[in-house]
Scaffold this active site. Sequence first.
Site, PDB file in Angstrom:
ATOM      1  N   GLY A 210     -64.121  79.119  25.715  1.00  0.00           N
ATOM      2  CA  GLY A 210     -64.119  77.654  25.612  1.00  0.00           C
ATOM      3  C   GLY A 210     -65.509  77.088  25.781  1.00  0.00           C
ATOM      4  O   GLY A 210     -65.709  76.062  26.441  1.00  0.00           O
TER       5      GLY A 210
ATOM      6  N   SER B 193     -67.469  75.555  23.763  1.00  0.00           N
ATOM      7  CA  SER B 193     -67.904  74.349  23.047  1.00  0.00           C
ATOM      8  C   SER B 193     -67.500  73.064  23.768  1.00  0.00           C
ATOM      9  O   SER B 193     -67.888  71.975  23.366  1.00  0.00           O
ATOM     10  CB  SER B 193     -67.345  74.343  21.619  1.00  0.00           C
ATOM     11  OG  SER B 193     -65.935  74.272  21.660  1.00  0.00           O
TER      12      SER B 193
ATOM     13  N   ASP C  14     -59.001  81.918  18.337  1.00  0.00           N
ATOM     14  CA  ASP C  14     -57.884  81.261  19.018  1.00  0.00           C
ATOM     15  C   ASP C  14     -57.397  82.260  20.060  1.00  0.00           C
ATOM     16  O   ASP C  14     -56.731  83.244  19.731  1.00  0.00           O
ATOM     17  CB  ASP C  14     -56.776  80.933  18.010  1.00  0.00           C
ATOM     18  CG  ASP C  14     -55.538  80.351  18.682  1.00  0.00           C
ATOM     19  OD1 ASP C  14     -55.501  80.289  19.933  1.00  0.00           O
ATOM     20  OD2 ASP C  14     -54.607  79.957  17.960  1.00  0.00           O
TER      21      ASP C  14
ATOM     22  N   ASN D 240     -62.921  80.041  30.922  1.00  0.00           N
ATOM     23  CA  ASN D 240     -63.056  78.585  31.030  1.00  0.00           C
ATOM     24  C   ASN D 240     -62.187  77.836  30.024  1.00  0.00           C
ATOM     25  O   ASN D 240     -61.912  76.655  30.202  1.00  0.00           O
ATOM     26  CB  ASN D 240     -64.547  78.237  30.831  1.00  0.00           C
ATOM     27  CG  ASN D 240     -64.770  76.767  30.612  1.00  0.00           C
ATOM     28  OD1 ASN D 240     -64.543  75.961  31.517  1.00  0.00           O
ATOM     29  ND2 ASN D 240     -65.204  76.388  29.413  1.00  0.00           N
TER      30      ASN D 240
ATOM     31  N   SER E 126     -58.461  74.179  38.681  1.00  0.00           N
ATOM     32  CA  SER E 126     -58.603  72.719  38.715  1.00  0.00           C
ATOM     33  C   SER E 126     -57.987  72.176  40.004  1.00  0.00           C
ATOM     34  O   SER E 126     -57.010  72.738  40.520  1.00  0.00           O
ATOM     35  CB  SER E 126     -57.888  72.085  37.518  1.00  0.00           C
ATOM     36  OG  SER E 126     -57.764  70.687  37.718  1.00  0.00           O
TER      37      SER E 126
ATOM     38  N   TYR F  27     -50.062  70.976  33.192  1.00  0.00           N
ATOM     39  CA  TYR F  27     -51.459  71.336  33.446  1.00  0.00           C
ATOM     40  C   TYR F  27     -51.629  71.807  34.894  1.00  0.00           C
ATOM     41  O   TYR F  27     -52.291  72.826  35.155  1.00  0.00           O
ATOM     42  CB  TYR F  27     -52.359  70.126  33.164  1.00  0.00           C
ATOM     43  CG  TYR F  27     -53.829  70.383  33.369  1.00  0.00           C
ATOM     44  CD1 TYR F  27     -54.523  71.261  32.538  1.00  0.00           C
ATOM     45  CD2 TYR F  27     -54.530  69.752  34.400  1.00  0.00           C
ATOM     46  CE1 TYR F  27     -55.881  71.495  32.738  1.00  0.00           C
ATOM     47  CE2 TYR F  27     -55.882  69.976  34.599  1.00  0.00           C
ATOM     48  CZ  TYR F  27     -56.549  70.854  33.766  1.00  0.00           C
ATOM     49  OH  TYR F  27     -57.886  71.086  33.962  1.00  0.00           O
TER      50      TYR F  27
ATOM     51  N   ALA G  85     -50.248  75.314  35.250  1.00  0.00           N
ATOM     52  CA  ALA G  85     -51.139  76.328  34.668  1.00  0.00           C
ATOM     53  C   ALA G  85     -52.338  76.579  35.582  1.00  0.00           C
ATOM     54  O   ALA G  85     -52.726  77.726  35.827  1.00  0.00           O
ATOM     55  CB  ALA G  85     -51.603  75.886  33.282  1.00  0.00           C
ATOM     56  N   LYS G  86     -52.906  75.511  36.112  1.00  0.00           N
ATOM     57  CA  LYS G  86     -54.112  75.680  36.926  1.00  0.00           C
ATOM     58  C   LYS G  86     -53.802  76.278  38.295  1.00  0.00           C
ATOM     59  O   LYS G  86     -54.616  77.004  38.861  1.00  0.00           O
ATOM     60  CB  LYS G  86     -54.845  74.340  37.057  1.00  0.00           C
ATOM     61  CG  LYS G  86     -55.553  73.929  35.756  1.00  0.00           C
ATOM     62  CD  LYS G  86     -56.545  75.016  35.305  1.00  0.00           C
ATOM     63  CE  LYS G  86     -57.411  74.592  34.137  1.00  0.00           C
ATOM     64  NZ  LYS G  86     -58.343  75.661  33.696  1.00  0.00           N
TER      65      LYS G  86
END
Lengths: 135, 237
Positions: free
Chosen positions: B9, B11, B55, B82, B134, B147, B150-151
């Site tokens: 990740g 970008s 991907d 990341n 996170s 989210y 997942a974190k």
Amino acid sequence: MNRQEIFTNVRSCVAETVHVAIDNIREDSKLVDELGIDSIDLLDLTFQLEQRFNIQLSPGEFANRAKEKLGDTPFEIKDVYTPKAMEYIRSAMPEVPLAELPDGLTRQELPRRFRVATMVNLVEKALGALEKKNG
Amino acid sequence: MAKTVLVTGGSGALGKALVTRFRDAGERVFFTYHKNEKNAKEITEKTGATAIQADLTRAEDVARMASSLQAQSESIDVLINNAGLTQVMPFALIEEEDWDFVINTNLKSMFLTTKAIARRMIAARRGVIINIGSIAGRRLLEVPVHYATAKAAVCGFTLALAKELARYNIRVNTVIPGMLADGVSSMVPEKQKQEYLKYCAAGRPGEMSEVAAAVFFLASDAASYINAQEICVDGGI
């Protein structure tokens, strides 16, 4: 490369992975119960084999091939291989005695059946496929 | 000797800061991007890092990325997981496809990438893996449930992986950013931002470079005795 040459190379990779004297590694040695290989060692071993033979070994390939062959028949139910799947496994793993591949085997139990010969067979198949691909 | 670093990740806003931090230190950096080719190109031009399109939720793409990396570099010393995203969405509106999308992008990508890269670290008997978590997965905050899930799972992934890989001299840690001035945090509604800042000791959002600095430290030999940890970079909350 003949089978004996493949075995010699596989044996040397196994020895490097588990630090076992090369003379103690036979084709019928059990990877988990006799040589002490665990799941992370298997990752290490397959990577070493890929490097040594310049092939690609996908741990999921075996199951994928079986699923293709079985079509709509389920391969496993709640981690237990179906009788049809066991038939396939028995034919695909002739190096493992039939008594060790009974109906009702689970996904978690299968790696304990792997022999050094299982790796030799995988490499032999991958080399054969590569040769076919390259004409 | 320069280390070889892979940032997934790369970008995005934090990805760019990570790539820049490691390149500034003279390390050899590869980064993945999914769709943002324009950003990836800019980062490549600016930092000299190498971009790889993939991907990471697709095993075939991950295998292709790992092969490309292997062809270009003898070893991978540092992996920074990341890649990730969020959706601003209340629980009641999250549909099955939203759940799968967020969980896969944040978690499945991390699993597939780590599995592909850890093999090389295991063979080399050394390596560092840093997973980006996170604050959403750690504190009682108004954040999207999928989210946050997942974190939070990133921390479990780190712990179990650190245990399995320790004997191969591979350290695995999580860095947990708080609210930052850019990136995913830019999607946080103003009300929630103010709520966060009310309880944040620093009283301001963090900078991308501050998170990158913590990651850089963990990747260094100076952090050789730090393993299986969750390092919060959140200004104190």
